[in-house]
Design a protein around this motif. Sequence first.
Motif, PDB file in Angstrom:
ATOM      1  N   GLU A  89      17.871  63.282  13.117  1.00  0.00           N
ATOM      2  CA  GLU A  89      18.555  64.524  12.764  1.00  0.00           C
ATOM      3  C   GLU A  89      19.580  64.837  13.850  1.00  0.00           C
ATOM      4  O   GLU A  89      19.389  64.493  15.013  1.00  0.00           O
ATOM      5  CB  GLU A  89      17.554  65.686  12.658  1.00  0.00           C
ATOM      6  CG  GLU A  89      16.437  65.473  11.649  1.00  0.00           C
ATOM      7  CD  GLU A  89      15.288  64.606  12.177  1.00  0.00           C
ATOM      8  OE1 GLU A  89      15.093  64.515  13.417  1.00  0.00           O
ATOM      9  OE2 GLU A  89      14.599  63.990  11.350  1.00  0.00           O
ATOM     10  N   LYS A  90      20.622  65.545  13.455  1.00  0.00           N
ATOM     11  CA  LYS A  90      21.719  65.816  14.400  1.00  0.00           C
ATOM     12  C   LYS A  90      21.299  66.604  15.631  1.00  0.00           C
ATOM     13  O   LYS A  90      21.934  66.511  16.656  1.00  0.00           O
ATOM     14  CB  LYS A  90      22.861  66.530  13.688  1.00  0.00           C
ATOM     15  CG  LYS A  90      23.600  65.589  12.772  1.00  0.00           C
ATOM     16  CD  LYS A  90      24.927  66.109  12.350  1.00  0.00           C
ATOM     17  CE  LYS A  90      25.550  65.054  11.457  1.00  0.00           C
ATOM     18  NZ  LYS A  90      26.896  65.228  11.144  1.00  0.00           N
ATOM     19  N   ASP A  91      20.244  67.358  15.547  1.00  0.00           N
ATOM     20  CA  ASP A  91      19.830  68.134  16.723  1.00  0.00           C
ATOM     21  C   ASP A  91      18.659  67.492  17.475  1.00  0.00           C
ATOM     22  O   ASP A  91      18.142  68.074  18.421  1.00  0.00           O
ATOM     23  CB  ASP A  91      19.494  69.576  16.312  1.00  0.00           C
ATOM     24  CG  ASP A  91      18.399  69.639  15.259  1.00  0.00           C
ATOM     25  OD1 ASP A  91      18.026  68.596  14.685  1.00  0.00           O
ATOM     26  OD2 ASP A  91      17.903  70.755  15.005  1.00  0.00           O
ATOM     27  N   SER A  92      18.261  66.292  17.078  1.00  0.00           N
ATOM     28  CA  SER A  92      17.130  65.634  17.746  1.00  0.00           C
ATOM     29  C   SER A  92      17.561  65.089  19.111  1.00  0.00           C
ATOM     30  O   SER A  92      18.740  64.827  19.345  1.00  0.00           O
ATOM     31  CB  SER A  92      16.585  64.493  16.883  1.00  0.00           C
ATOM     32  OG  SER A  92      17.516  63.428  16.827  1.00  0.00           O
TER      33      SER A  92
ATOM     34  N   GLU B 205      21.171  63.116  20.081  1.00  0.00           N
ATOM     35  CA  GLU B 205      22.046  63.618  21.138  1.00  0.00           C
ATOM     36  C   GLU B 205      22.203  62.617  22.278  1.00  0.00           C
ATOM     37  O   GLU B 205      23.299  62.453  22.810  1.00  0.00           O
ATOM     38  CB  GLU B 205      21.550  64.966  21.662  1.00  0.00           C
ATOM     39  CG  GLU B 205      21.787  66.102  20.686  1.00  0.00           C
ATOM     40  CD  GLU B 205      23.249  66.233  20.273  1.00  0.00           C
ATOM     41  OE1 GLU B 205      24.147  66.156  21.150  1.00  0.00           O
ATOM     42  OE2 GLU B 205      23.506  66.400  19.078  1.00  0.00           O
TER      43      GLU B 205
END
Length: 181
Positions: A101-104, A108
Amino acid sequence: MNELIPRVGNYKKLLSYQKADVIFQITFEFCSRFLRNGDRTIDQMIQAARSGKQNIIEGCAASATSAKTEIRLVNVAKASLRELLEDYEDYLKTRHCRQWEKDSKEYEAMRRLGKEHNDADFFMALTATRPAETIANMAIILINQADYLLFRQLERLEKDFLEKGGFSERMMRLRKKNRGY
């Protein structure tokens, strides 16, 4: 070279090319290690990755005489990498693997590495010890970064064309200059 046919840029200095080269090498390694011989996906993925890289080279070479060809080929490179992106996402989905996921923290960390490095050797050292799920996720992030770089490159090509024109305009300017107009 002269004013009519300018010296074309060094494609190896383009960040989009460097990223596409990394993606090609990772994809070749990924397909060799994790897909079964005879799987048609191998050829499709390797060809899409190769097309991404090679069309940047061809577009750069064509730039001296055809802005239209350069823009078209850079866009083909972008489209090929988007096709490859879908193949990696399909790999994860069909094997019930997690896409980061983009915020994992993994996403990052990889996004940062992709932003800081364009050296294939750096990424190949990382992929040597990683499982398929990790490598597929790494490739997805690198492809998204390459897609952004190619988008920016297309914007720049458009701007350059609008400001400076293309080969035909250079021909006309030089002809007028030669005639003393």
